[in-house]
Design a protein around this motif. Sequence first.
Motif, PDB file in Angstrom:
ATOM      1  N   VAL A 158      41.903  49.119  24.877  1.00 29.32           N
ATOM      2  CA  VAL A 158      41.096  47.914  24.656  1.00 29.32           C
ATOM      3  C   VAL A 158      40.987  47.136  25.969  1.00 29.32           C
ATOM      4  O   VAL A 158      41.977  46.995  26.687  1.00 29.32           O
ATOM      5  N   VAL A 159      39.780  46.648  26.284  1.00 31.30           N
ATOM      6  CA  VAL A 159      39.622  45.694  27.374  1.00 31.30           C
ATOM      7  C   VAL A 159      39.330  44.316  26.778  1.00 31.30           C
ATOM      8  O   VAL A 159      38.537  44.195  25.842  1.00 31.30           O
ATOM      9  N   VAL A 160      40.002  43.311  27.308  1.00 27.95           N
ATOM     10  CA  VAL A 160      39.738  41.923  26.911  1.00 27.95           C
ATOM     11  C   VAL A 160      38.899  41.282  28.007  1.00 27.95           C
ATOM     12  O   VAL A 160      39.304  41.262  29.175  1.00 27.95           O
ATOM     13  N   VAL A 161      37.727  40.783  27.639  1.00 26.01           N
ATOM     14  CA  VAL A 161      36.796  40.185  28.597  1.00 26.01           C
ATOM     15  C   VAL A 161      36.849  38.672  28.430  1.00 26.01           C
ATOM     16  O   VAL A 161      36.396  38.131  27.419  1.00 26.01           O
ATOM     17  N   GLY A 162      37.426  37.990  29.431  1.00 24.64           N
ATOM     18  CA  GLY A 162      37.590  36.532  29.349  1.00 24.64           C
ATOM     19  C   GLY A 162      39.052  36.194  29.126  1.00 24.64           C
ATOM     20  O   GLY A 162      39.564  36.366  28.027  1.00 24.64           O
ATOM     21  N   VAL A 163      39.721  35.699  30.172  1.00 29.19           N
ATOM     22  CA  VAL A 163      41.164  35.486  30.073  1.00 29.19           C
ATOM     23  C   VAL A 163      41.474  33.991  30.030  1.00 29.19           C
ATOM     24  O   VAL A 163      42.139  33.445  30.913  1.00 29.19           O
ATOM     25  N   GLY A 164      40.946  33.313  29.012  1.00 25.33           N
ATOM     26  CA  GLY A 164      41.352  31.937  28.700  1.00 25.33           C
ATOM     27  C   GLY A 164      42.474  31.993  27.669  1.00 25.33           C
ATOM     28  O   GLY A 164      43.148  33.013  27.523  1.00 25.33           O
ATOM     29  N   ASN A 165      42.663  30.880  26.939  1.00 24.70           N
ATOM     30  CA  ASN A 165      43.724  30.864  25.920  1.00 24.70           C
ATOM     31  C   ASN A 165      43.539  31.973  24.893  1.00 24.70           C
ATOM     32  O   ASN A 165      44.496  32.637  24.498  1.00 24.70           O
ATOM     33  N   PRO A 190      37.827  33.481  40.121  1.00 24.63           N
ATOM     34  CA  PRO A 190      38.694  33.977  41.198  1.00 24.63           C
ATOM     35  C   PRO A 190      40.130  33.470  41.079  1.00 24.63           C
ATOM     36  O   PRO A 190      41.054  34.099  41.590  1.00 24.63           O
ATOM     37  N   GLN A 191      40.320  32.331  40.405  1.00 22.60           N
ATOM     38  CA  GLN A 191      41.672  31.793  40.194  1.00 22.60           C
ATOM     39  C   GLN A 191      42.472  32.664  39.223  1.00 22.60           C
ATOM     40  O   GLN A 191      43.703  32.625  39.199  1.00 22.60           O
ATOM     41  N   VAL A 192      41.767  33.388  38.356  1.00 26.14           N
ATOM     42  CA  VAL A 192      42.421  34.158  37.292  1.00 26.14           C
ATOM     43  C   VAL A 192      42.536  35.630  37.685  1.00 26.14           C
ATOM     44  O   VAL A 192      43.538  36.292  37.384  1.00 26.14           O
ATOM     45  N   VAL A 193      41.498  36.149  38.373  1.00 28.73           N
ATOM     46  CA  VAL A 193      41.513  37.543  38.814  1.00 28.73           C
ATOM     47  C   VAL A 193      42.719  37.748  39.741  1.00 28.73           C
ATOM     48  O   VAL A 193      42.951  36.941  40.651  1.00 28.73           O
ATOM     49  N   GLY A 194      43.478  38.812  39.507  1.00 27.72           N
ATOM     50  CA  GLY A 194      44.656  39.096  40.326  1.00 27.72           C
ATOM     51  C   GLY A 194      45.948  38.609  39.704  1.00 27.72           C
ATOM     52  O   GLY A 194      47.034  39.049  40.093  1.00 27.72           O
ATOM     53  N   THR A 195      45.865  37.672  38.726  1.00 34.21           N
ATOM     54  CA  THR A 195      47.081  37.252  38.023  1.00 34.21           C
ATOM     55  C   THR A 195      47.450  38.324  36.996  1.00 34.21           C
ATOM     56  O   THR A 195      46.653  39.212  36.693  1.00 34.21           O
ATOM     57  N   THR A 196      48.673  38.250  36.493  1.00 31.93           N
ATOM     58  CA  THR A 196      49.142  39.235  35.509  1.00 31.93           C
ATOM     59  C   THR A 196      49.363  38.541  34.167  1.00 31.93           C
ATOM     60  O   THR A 196      50.015  37.505  34.097  1.00 31.93           O
ATOM     61  N   VAL A 197      48.771  39.099  33.117  1.00 34.35           N
ATOM     62  CA  VAL A 197      48.904  38.555  31.767  1.00 34.35           C
ATOM     63  C   VAL A 197      49.388  39.680  30.859  1.00 34.35           C
ATOM     64  O   VAL A 197      48.760  40.751  30.807  1.00 34.35           O
ATOM     65  N   ALA A 198      50.487  39.438  30.162  1.00 34.70           N
ATOM     66  CA  ALA A 198      51.036  40.443  29.236  1.00 34.70           C
ATOM     67  C   ALA A 198      51.198  41.795  29.939  1.00 34.70           C
ATOM     68  O   ALA A 198      50.944  42.852  29.356  1.00 34.70           O
ATOM     69  N   GLY A 242      41.464  42.037  36.235  1.00 31.19           N
ATOM     70  CA  GLY A 242      40.472  42.549  37.166  1.00 31.19           C
ATOM     71  C   GLY A 242      39.219  41.688  37.181  1.00 31.19           C
ATOM     72  O   GLY A 242      39.082  40.745  36.392  1.00 31.19           O
ATOM     73  N   ASP A 243      38.327  42.000  38.106  1.00 31.93           N
ATOM     74  CA  ASP A 243      37.048  41.288  38.183  1.00 31.93           C
ATOM     75  C   ASP A 243      36.056  41.947  37.229  1.00 31.93           C
ATOM     76  O   ASP A 243      36.023  43.162  37.105  1.00 31.93           O
ATOM     77  N   LEU A 244      35.239  41.105  36.578  1.00 31.89           N
ATOM     78  CA  LEU A 244      34.234  41.635  35.645  1.00 31.89           C
ATOM     79  C   LEU A 244      33.380  42.712  36.317  1.00 31.89           C
ATOM     80  O   LEU A 244      32.978  43.695  35.672  1.00 31.89           O
ATOM     81  N   ALA A 245      33.134  42.551  37.630  1.00 33.20           N
ATOM     82  CA  ALA A 245      32.311  43.524  38.354  1.00 33.20           C
ATOM     83  C   ALA A 245      32.955  44.915  38.404  1.00 33.20           C
ATOM     84  O   ALA A 245      32.267  45.917  38.609  1.00 33.20           O
TER      85      ALA A 245
END
Lengths: 208, 208
Positions: free
Chosen positions: A86-93, A119-127, A132-135
Amino acid sequence: MTSTAVPPQTLTRLPVYARVLDDLVRRGVVTASSVELAAAAGVESAQLRRDLSHLGSYGKRGVGYDVAELRAQLRGALGVGRRRGVVVVGVGNLGRAVASYAGLVPRGFEVVALVDVDPQVVGTTVAGVEVGDLADLPRLVAEREVSLAVLTVPGAAAQDALDAVAASGVRSVLSFAPRALTVPDGVALRSVDVAAELQILSYYLPPV
Amino acid sequence: MTSTAVPPQTLTRLPVYARVLDDLVRRGVVTASSVELAAAAGVESAQLRRDLSHLGSYGKRGVGYDVAELRAQLRGALGVGRRRGVVVVGVGNLGRAVASYAGLVPRGFEVVALVDVDPQVVGTTVAGVEVGDLADLPRLVAEREVSLAVLTVPGAAAQDALDAVAASGVRSVLSFAPRALTVPDGVALRSVDVAAELQILSYYLPPV
């Protein structure tokens, strides 16, 4: 069984039945009547018998259904035991909640990619997964064998996200965006709309 | 119109129609045929005509529906314009997402209370609302005129949360917990199960 054997309305109830059967197995129950199963699932027993007949499960008069056997049939039909990326698109709450949700793995899903445009979120680690970047979506989908996408982007970004996901080759999409989306050819879309669920509930409330 | 006039299955489609009409009004569209409306909503036109007939809306042959009038009827039926207070039970990522969700207010809902059991979380402020203790639920429900609850607690805590919500007088509950709950008398429960939605979608995918 072919993939066209189960009517869509029946299909939406199978995960509920599978959950009820999981519960019964945990409690050591060996057989269950259609009336008992239906009560636990919150449907009419005639409905449940009709739904299960599409899986070739009929139960025995006076005995009911073999719990373990019926559970195995449901899990087979729903593909539990296989593993879907699964890919999750959009890493807000909401995206974080989906990515961290422990209930996916037992039902055969693994969040293997997260993407965002910020760009503030891309590169961070969640779970445990780097955002990654949407591109980069086409590459991530191919490399990590993604077969489903969950859209947790703001409503205004949802159509672009859906188009990007479809262009990357993903054919099954669950959207949390509260708007009607134009679905690209060959894509299956389901939507969860929290405000719509509340509207349905509040129809039965006294007027304010 | 009485609150029993609309069948439950029709009711689940009304928010979708309302969203389609909002879109048309925004785009300056004055009339729309049942075929156009049905296509935008993703249903059959016969289904749409039948659903709208429950609201007393029939459209004119060769002209279609008056968009503004139909929108007003749908909003009336769904209670848009009234304001309903919502409590979010469980302030993890999902609870934060619901509390921060901008799509609620335009559809008549306002998150007026948040509760959790974690002392680290109680007392913090999320989306402008201070998180209360679950034990304070009855007081918060009464003081802030809460009429709906959203359960965003872990599955193992969901039944207790539902019972606490019901005991505090809330009669309409939306649960995100992936399990079957025993619904207290007089309570209307709807459930959103993300893994079940993915299972339904993956039924149509090729085997892995």
